[in-house]
Design an enzyme around this catalytic site. Structure first.
Site: not given
Length: 388
Positions: A84, A334
């Site tokens: 991420c 996200h």
């Protein structure tokens, strides 16, 4: 070393767009960044691109040159993968290259296509950011991992589900005016507490969504911006990176984020500031407990006290240090490879006064962007400041 300016930013809407490819998404984001910057594509000397799961979601590797082509740029291009934190790492490398004089103009960003895999497929793909041998094979997923971290925090410092619910409520409220956000919908504490359990003590509203999207930044040297009369009032003045052991069971702490602390300390020192100078921040709230851990790692809250920050109003839009005015990962969305660069874009616009939530931080001069990979085995922190 030369200063680094944010000349332009571009974001796609974050959300559910399974029919769109990552190259299509990045083309849109980069086009917006070039339009915002006024910098011609032919001046770009390098492309830095973050992506985590392209091989799994699109059967596509070697994405650097592909994304340079999608952006309409003929320049060397590199793809960065750090779960991420992929585009946070891309930003860090780009900043250092501009600083040392290697480049005057770079395109930085990231993209991720996730929803085409479905919930089960995306969850399985995301799990490869954990330790395959000792965690993935045992069936651990990231909701489960962050649930363990939340339990460890409650055991060590206190707090509970209602405290975390206030984080979710705050970030949904912040996302309301953000046209790029996946969820422009307010929620109540009771809704968070009554939502289906994902992994106890975390409910559905404690987790960020699966998202498709892209982000792009045009960064220039200070000299280039001045020579070409580029309106770039915000500079990236600090950069830091930290790391930790991959698997949770190998770590000294479950209720703290040493990688984020290392990255924050390095970025603060690099910029010549302290945590007390930070006016606004975008932190990596993939789960509500992750925001709490980030606040404490960045010294924006004392260790053990971050759990009450949202509930007591210290991190709300009108609080002492507003956190995640974009809506954060929790409500803005996200798309993994795009997140780090998107945080830079949000902080830059907040400091420049062009963000829909700029009003609460109209006098802000210093902001921070915190991007984390996996269960924060990797992290980047960047300091942005209004240039004098």
């Amino acid at each position: 070393m030369t200063g680094v300016r944010v000349a332009g930013t571009g974001l796609t809407p974050f959300g559910n767009a399974p029919e769109r490819t990552s190259r299509d998404l990045f083309a849109e984001a980069s086009s917006a960044a070039f339009a915002d910057s006024g910098v011609p594509r032919e001046d770009v000397e390098a492309v830095f691109y973050g992506n985590f799961m392209g091989e799994l979601a699109e059967h596509q590797g070697h994405q650097g040159p592909l994304m340079a082509e999608a952006a309409g740029v003929r320049a060397p291009a590199t793809r960065y993968e750090s779960a991420c934190a992929s585009s946070g790492m891309a930003v860090r490398d780009a900043v250092m290259r501009v600083r040392n004089g290697e480049h005057d103009v770079v395109l930085v960003g990231g993209a991720e296509r996730m929803t085409n895999l479905g919930t089960a497929g995306a969850t399985e793909a995301l799990a490869i950011a954990a330790d395959e041998l000792w965690e993935v094979r045992a069936g651990m997923t990231f909701p489960g991992a962050y649930a363990l971290m939340a339990k460890a925090y409650f055991d060590e410092f206190g707090g509970g589900r209602e405290d975390l619910a206030h984080v979710a409520v705050k970030n949904h409220e912040n996302a309301l005016p953000n046209e790029k956000a996946q969820y422009q919908k307010s929620i109540e504490v009771a809704e968070v507490l009554d939502a289906p359990t994902v992994s106890s003590p975390l409910s559905l509203y404690d987790a960020c969504p699966l998202s498709d999207g892209a982000s792009a930044l045009v960064l220039t040297s200070e000299a280039y911006a001045e020579e070409h009369d580029i309106d770039a009032p915000v500079a990236i003045t600090g950069t830091g990176q930290g790391g930790d052991r991959m698997a949770l069971h190998d770590r000294e702490f479950l209720a703290r984020s040493p990688a984020a602390r290392e990255a924050g300390e390095e970025a603060y020192a690099d910029a010549g500031i302290g945590a007390g100078d930070v006016d606004v921040a975008e932190v990596h709230d993939c789960f509500t407990i992750a925001e709490v851990l980030a606040l404490e790692a960045l010294d924006l809250e004392p260790v053990g006290e971050g759990i009450t920050a949202a509930r007591d109003g210290r991190t709300t839009a009108d609080g002492d240090t507003p956190i995640n005015l974009s809506g954060g990962l929790k409500a803005k969305g996200h798309p993994v490879g795009a997140t780090g660069a998107s945080q830079i874009a949000e902080v830059s616009k907040l400091l420049a006064g062009t963000h829909p939530n700029s009003e609460p931080v109209a006098d802000a001069t210093t902001g921070v962007a915190h991007n984390a990979g996996g269960t924060v085995a990797s992290a980047t922190v960047h300091v942005l400041e209004v240039a004098e």
